[in-house]
Design a protein around this motif. Structure first.
Motif, PDB file in Angstrom:
ATOM      1  N   ALA A  46      -6.745  22.026  13.280  1.00  0.00           N
ATOM      2  CA  ALA A  46      -7.332  22.935  14.413  1.00  0.00           C
ATOM      3  C   ALA A  46      -8.065  23.876  13.302  1.00  0.00           C
ATOM      4  O   ALA A  46      -7.477  24.932  13.142  1.00  0.00           O
ATOM      5  N   ILE A  47      -9.316  23.675  13.099  1.00  0.00           N
ATOM      6  CA  ILE A  47     -10.093  24.454  12.257  1.00  0.00           C
ATOM      7  C   ILE A  47      -9.221  24.444  10.789  1.00  0.00           C
ATOM      8  O   ILE A  47      -9.281  23.585  10.025  1.00  0.00           O
ATOM      9  N   SER A  48      -8.858  25.723  10.501  1.00  0.00           N
ATOM     10  CA  SER A  48      -7.725  25.681   9.383  1.00  0.00           C
ATOM     11  C   SER A  48      -6.234  25.900   9.690  1.00  0.00           C
ATOM     12  O   SER A  48      -5.332  26.162   8.898  1.00  0.00           O
ATOM     13  N   THR A  49      -5.921  25.511  10.868  1.00  0.00           N
ATOM     14  CA  THR A  49      -4.606  25.610  11.376  1.00  0.00           C
ATOM     15  C   THR A  49      -3.952  24.111  11.323  1.00  0.00           C
ATOM     16  O   THR A  49      -4.553  23.177  12.103  1.00  0.00           O
ATOM     17  N   PRO A  50      -2.803  23.764  10.604  1.00  0.00           N
ATOM     18  CA  PRO A  50      -2.205  22.539  10.805  1.00  0.00           C
ATOM     19  C   PRO A  50      -1.564  22.265  11.917  1.00  0.00           C
ATOM     20  O   PRO A  50      -1.176  23.169  12.592  1.00  0.00           O
ATOM     21  N   ALA A  51      -1.642  20.939  12.309  1.00  0.00           N
ATOM     22  CA  ALA A  51      -0.787  20.483  13.492  1.00  0.00           C
ATOM     23  C   ALA A  51       0.442  20.849  13.748  1.00  0.00           C
ATOM     24  O   ALA A  51       0.858  21.462  14.753  1.00  0.00           O
ATOM     25  N   SER A  52       1.081  21.156  12.564  1.00  0.00           N
ATOM     26  CA  SER A  52       2.574  21.435  12.645  1.00  0.00           C
ATOM     27  C   SER A  52       2.847  23.152  12.979  1.00  0.00           C
ATOM     28  O   SER A  52       3.772  23.430  13.481  1.00  0.00           O
ATOM     29  N   GLN A  53       1.864  23.621  12.895  1.00  0.00           N
ATOM     30  CA  GLN A  53       1.749  25.012  13.487  1.00  0.00           C
ATOM     31  C   GLN A  53       0.968  25.301  14.583  1.00  0.00           C
ATOM     32  O   GLN A  53       1.025  26.373  15.378  1.00  0.00           O
ATOM     33  N   GLN A  54       0.429  24.184  15.403  1.00  0.00           N
ATOM     34  CA  GLN A  54      -0.425  24.249  16.561  1.00  0.00           C
ATOM     35  C   GLN A  54       0.440  23.889  17.611  1.00  0.00           C
ATOM     36  O   GLN A  54       0.193  24.281  18.928  1.00  0.00           O
ATOM     37  N   TYR A  55       1.415  22.848  17.506  1.00  0.00           N
ATOM     38  CA  TYR A  55       2.092  22.426  18.596  1.00  0.00           C
ATOM     39  C   TYR A  55       3.298  21.380  18.003  1.00  0.00           C
ATOM     40  O   TYR A  55       3.393  21.047  17.008  1.00  0.00           O
ATOM     41  N   GLN A  56       4.386  21.267  18.926  1.00  0.00           N
ATOM     42  CA  GLN A  56       5.313  20.547  18.577  1.00  0.00           C
ATOM     43  C   GLN A  56       5.483  19.343  19.189  1.00  0.00           C
ATOM     44  O   GLN A  56       4.869  18.951  20.365  1.00  0.00           O
ATOM     45  N   GLY A  57       6.024  18.154  18.878  1.00  0.00           N
ATOM     46  CA  GLY A  57       6.091  16.754  19.453  1.00  0.00           C
ATOM     47  C   GLY A  57       5.454  15.812  18.474  1.00  0.00           C
ATOM     48  O   GLY A  57       4.741  16.167  17.424  1.00  0.00           O
ATOM     49  N   ASP A  58       5.267  14.673  19.184  1.00  0.00           N
ATOM     50  CA  ASP A  58       4.610  13.344  18.576  1.00  0.00           C
ATOM     51  C   ASP A  58       3.394  13.232  19.173  1.00  0.00           C
ATOM     52  O   ASP A  58       3.166  12.257  19.972  1.00  0.00           O
ATOM     53  N   GLY A  59       2.468  14.116  18.498  1.00  0.00           N
ATOM     54  CA  GLY A  59       1.146  13.659  19.097  1.00  0.00           C
ATOM     55  C   GLY A  59       0.796  14.425  20.540  1.00  0.00           C
ATOM     56  O   GLY A  59       1.583  15.105  21.078  1.00  0.00           O
TER      57      GLY A  59
END
Length: 110
Positions: A46-59
């Protein structure tokens, strides 16, 4: 209004799914039974934020399900899979007059 068989399509990245307007849009479309196709391009950033820091879960497809919206995740790097998923989702929107959420799982280049 026109009697044409049309749907509305909206495109956004996975970062947009953390915004309040995203959730309001899903709730609005589901509650009012609007034929909207929500297409999320999930490239893991998300721009410069990896998904691992954006949300939890599988997709993100489960976010649609949580609003009662038919949802699917598809390989966003496979044009035939995307074309089939979009065609199927459009047909479902038209037949049910309800929204559909597609998550196109891809990766970020560069």
């Amino acid at each position: 209004m026109s009697k044409a068989r049309r749907i509305t399509v909206t495109f956004f990245g996975e970062g947009g799914t953390s915004e309040g307007d995203f959730h309001a849009g899903l709730n609005f479309a589901a509650s009012l039974q609007c034929p909207v196709l929500f297409v999320c391009r999930n490239n893991g950033w998300a721009i410069s934020t990896p998904a691992s820091q954006q949300y939890q879960g599988d997709g993100l497809a489960a976010r649609g399900v949580s609003y009662g919206i038919s949802s699917a995740a598809v390989d966003g790097n496979d044009p035939l899979a995307v074309a089939h998923a979009v065609s199927t989702a459009r047909k479902r929107c038209l037949e049910t007059q309800n929204p559909v959420f597609l998550e196109l799982v891809t990766y970020r280049l560069g």
